[in-house]
Design an enzyme around this catalytic site. Structure first.
Site, PDB file in Angstrom:
ATOM      1  CE  LYS A  54      -3.855  -2.409   2.133  1.00 22.10           C
ATOM      2  NZ  LYS A  54      -4.782  -2.620   3.257  1.00 22.10           N
ATOM      3  CD  GLN A  98      -3.527  -4.406   6.364  1.00 26.10           C
ATOM      4  OE1 GLN A  98      -3.689  -3.296   5.867  1.00 26.10           O
ATOM      5  NE2 GLN A  98      -3.839  -5.506   5.717  1.00 26.10           N
ATOM      6  CG  ASP A 121      -9.513   0.109   5.448  1.00 23.09           C
ATOM      7  OD1 ASP A 121      -9.413  -0.337   4.290  1.00 23.09           O
ATOM      8  OD2 ASP A 121      -8.669  -0.084   6.341  1.00 23.09           O
TER       9      ASP A 121
HETATM   10  N1  L34 Z   1      -7.867  -2.409   7.408  1.00 24.05           N
HETATM   11  N2  L34 Z   1      -7.261  -4.527   6.736  1.00 24.05           N
HETATM   12  C1  L34 Z   1      -7.725  -3.311   6.425  1.00 24.05           C
HETATM   13  N3  L34 Z   1      -8.078  -2.966   5.159  1.00 24.05           N
HETATM   14  C2  L34 Z   1      -7.953  -3.856   4.156  1.00 24.05           C
HETATM   15  O1  L34 Z   1      -8.355  -3.527   2.923  1.00 24.05           O
HETATM   16  C3  L34 Z   1      -7.419  -5.123   4.420  1.00 24.05           C
HETATM   17  N4  L34 Z   1      -7.193  -6.065   3.447  1.00 24.05           N
HETATM   18  C4  L34 Z   1      -7.409  -7.493   3.755  1.00 24.05           C
HETATM   19  C5  L34 Z   1      -6.638  -7.784   5.058  1.00 24.05           C
HETATM   20  N5  L34 Z   1      -6.731  -6.720   6.037  1.00 24.05           N
HETATM   21  C6  L34 Z   1      -7.116  -5.448   5.743  1.00 24.05           C
HETATM   22  C7  L34 Z   1      -6.263  -5.968   2.486  1.00 24.05           C
HETATM   23  O2  L34 Z   1      -5.704  -4.911   2.217  1.00 24.05           O
HETATM   24  C8  L34 Z   1      -6.805  -8.173   2.544  1.00 24.05           C
HETATM   25  N6  L34 Z   1      -6.054  -7.147   1.857  1.00 24.05           N
HETATM   26  C9  L34 Z   1      -5.241  -7.369   0.723  1.00 24.05           C
HETATM   27  C10 L34 Z   1      -4.553  -6.336   0.095  1.00 24.05           C
HETATM   28  C11 L34 Z   1      -3.761  -6.567  -0.996  1.00 24.05           C
HETATM   29  C12 L34 Z   1      -3.614  -7.822  -1.503  1.00 24.05           C
HETATM   30  C13 L34 Z   1      -4.291  -8.860  -0.890  1.00 24.05           C
HETATM   31  C14 L34 Z   1      -5.099  -8.620   0.208  1.00 24.05           C
HETATM   32  C15 L34 Z   1      -2.720  -8.041  -2.667  1.00 24.05           C
HETATM   33  O3  L34 Z   1      -2.018  -7.162  -3.077  1.00 24.05           O
HETATM   34  N7  L34 Z   1      -2.705  -9.244  -3.249  1.00 24.05           N
HETATM   35  C16 L34 Z   1      -1.862  -9.533  -4.385  1.00 24.05           C
HETATM   36  C17 L34 Z   1      -0.642 -10.324  -3.979  1.00 24.05           C
HETATM   37  C18 L34 Z   1      -0.914 -11.579  -3.186  1.00 24.05           C
HETATM   38  C19 L34 Z   1       0.321 -12.166  -2.504  1.00 24.05           C
HETATM   39  O4  L34 Z   1       1.302 -12.464  -3.226  1.00 24.05           O
HETATM   40  O5  L34 Z   1       0.295 -12.341  -1.270  1.00 24.05           O
HETATM   41  C20 L34 Z   1      -2.716 -10.264  -5.437  1.00 24.05           C
HETATM   42  O6  L34 Z   1      -2.326 -10.286  -6.591  1.00 24.05           O
HETATM   43  O7  L34 Z   1      -3.774 -10.796  -5.083  1.00 24.05           O
END
Ligand code: L34
Length: 294
Positions: A54, A98, A121
Site C-alpha cells: 500500500k 490494518q 477503509d
Molecule cells: N484495514 N485490513 C484493512 N483494510 C484492508 O483492505 C485489508 N485487506 C485485507 C486484510 N486486512 C485489511 C487488504 O488490504 C486483505 N487485503 C489485501 C490487500 C492486498 C492484496 C491482498 C489482500 C494483494 O495485493 N494481493 C496480491 C498479492 C498476493 C500475494 O502475493 O500475497 C494479489 O495479486 O492478489
C-alpha cells in the site's frame, strides 16, 4: 468454453495512472498533497506485506504515506491514542488500521475511533450503517468490495436484475459487497457455513463472489455456464517448489472453473491489486473533500 480473464493487476495499474494524474493536478492547481497513514500492530507477515504494498503504491502516485508500526504488545489506549493524533493531523486524509489486530485489542472500538472523514477503509460503524441503508451515502466504500464492483463495471458485466451469490459474510468483504450489489439492483443470496445445498445455490449465480478463505473450495460444477466469477480468496498453500515455500490460491478452483465461467478473476492478480487501487482512490477523494473541492 474458456472464460475471459478479468485482469485485476492491469485494471489496477490503469486506475493508478488515473489517480496519479489527478494527484498531480491537485498539487499544482491547489497545493494539496493527499496523505495516508497506515497503522500496523504486531508482526503478521501477510499484514506487513500488504501494508508495504500500500505504501509503495502511494509513493508511485504521489500520495504521501505515513507509516506507524506498534509492537504486538501495544495497549488499546496506545492504539486509540495514535488514531486520535492522526484524526487531528491535517496532513493525514486517510487512516488505515490494518486488520486483523492482535487478539487482546478491541477492533470495534479502534475502528469506531477513526474520524469518519478519514475512514478510507469504510469500516467505521457509521459508514457501514449508511452503506447498508437505502438512499444514504457512506463517506467511503470498503476497498475490496469496491474493487469487485469496479472490475464488473470495467469489463462491462451488467449487474442490474442479475442473480448474485456472495459466498461469505465477513464484515470486510461478504457483507458490504452484498450491499453494493443490492444497491445496483441485483438479486442477492448470501451463503455461509450453514447454507444447505451450497453447490446448488452457487449454480444459480450470474455473478458469483467467493470470499470464504478456503483454497479452491468452489468447483467447476458449482458455476453456471457463462457466469462472472470474482475470487476474493487469498490463501497460502504449502508449495516446496515455490521460492517462498508457499503459493497463493483463491477460493475457486481456477483451472477447472475457467472452462465453465464467462468471466473469471485470477489469484493472484485479480481482486488483491484492486483493493489497493480503491484505497488510493478513497484517499484522493478524502483530500479533495478536505480542501473543499468536492
Ligand atoms: N484495514 N485490513 C484493512 N483494510 C484492508 O483492505 C485489508 N485487506 C485485507 C486484510 N486486512 C485489511 C487488504 O488490504 C486483505 N487485503 C489485501 C490487500 C492486498 C492484496 C491482498 C489482500 C494483494 O495485493 N494481493 C496480491 C498479492 C498476493 C500475494 O502475493 O500475497 C494479489 O495479486 O492478489
Amino acid at each position: 468454453m474458456t472464460a475471459t480473464l478479468i485482469d485485476g493487476k492491469a485494471t489496477a495499474a490503469q486506475i493508478q495512472e488515473e489517480i496519479r494524474a489527478e494527484v498531480e493536478r491537485l498539487k499544482t492547481e491547489h497545493g494539496v498533497v493527499p496523505g495516508l497513514a497506515t497503522v500496523l500492530v504486531g508482526e503478521n507477515p501477510a499484514s506487513q506485506f500488504y501494508v508495504r504494498s500500500k505504501r509503495k503504491r502511494c509513493s508511485e502516485v504521489g500520495i504521501r504515506s505515513f507509516g506507524y508500526e506498534l509492537p504486538e504488545s501495544a495497549s488499546q489506549e496506545e492504539v486509540e491514542g495514535l488514531v486520535a493524533e492522526l484524526n487531528a493531523n491535517p496532513e493525514v486524509h486517510g487512516i488505515l488500521v490494518q486488520l486483523p489486530l492482535p487478539k487482546h485489542l478491541d477492533e470495534e472500538r479502534v475502528l469506531a475511533a477513526i474520524s469518519i472523514e478519514k475512514d478510507v477503509d469504510g469500516f467505521h460503524p457509521v459508514n457501514i450503517g449508511r452503506l447498508a441503508m437505502k438512499g444514504r451515502e457512506p463517506m467511503f466504500v470498503p476497498c475490496t468490495p469496491a474493487g469487485c464492483i469496479e472490475l464488473l463495471d470495467r469489463y462491462g458485466i451488467e449487474i442490474e436484475g442479475k442473480e448474485a451469490v456472495v459466498l461469505g459474510r465477513s464484515n470486510i468483504v461478504g457483507l458490504p459487497v452484498a450491499m453494493l450489489l443490492l444497491h445496483r439492483n441485483a438479486t442477492i443470496t448470501i451463503c455461509h457455513s450453514r447454507t444447505r445445498d451450497l453447490a446448488e445455490v452457487c449454480r444459480r449465480a450470474d455473478i458469483l463472489i467467493a470470499a470464504v478463505g478456503r483454497p479452491k473450495m468452489v468447483k467447476a460444477d458449482w458455476i453456471k455456464p457463462g457466469a462472472a466469477v470474482i475470487d476474493v480468496g487469498i490463501n497460502r498453500v504449502e508449495d516446496p517448489t515455490a521460492k517462498r515455500g508457499y503459493r497463493i490460491v483463491g477460493d475457486v478452483d481456477f483451472e477447472a472453473a475457467k472452462e465453465v465461467a464467462g468471466y473469471i478473476t485470477p489469484v493472484p492478480g485479480g481482486v488483491g491489486p484492486m483493493t489497493i487501487a480503491m484505497l488510493l482512490k478513497n484517499t484522493l477523494t478524502s483530500a479533495k473533500r478536505a480542501a473543499g473541492l468536492l
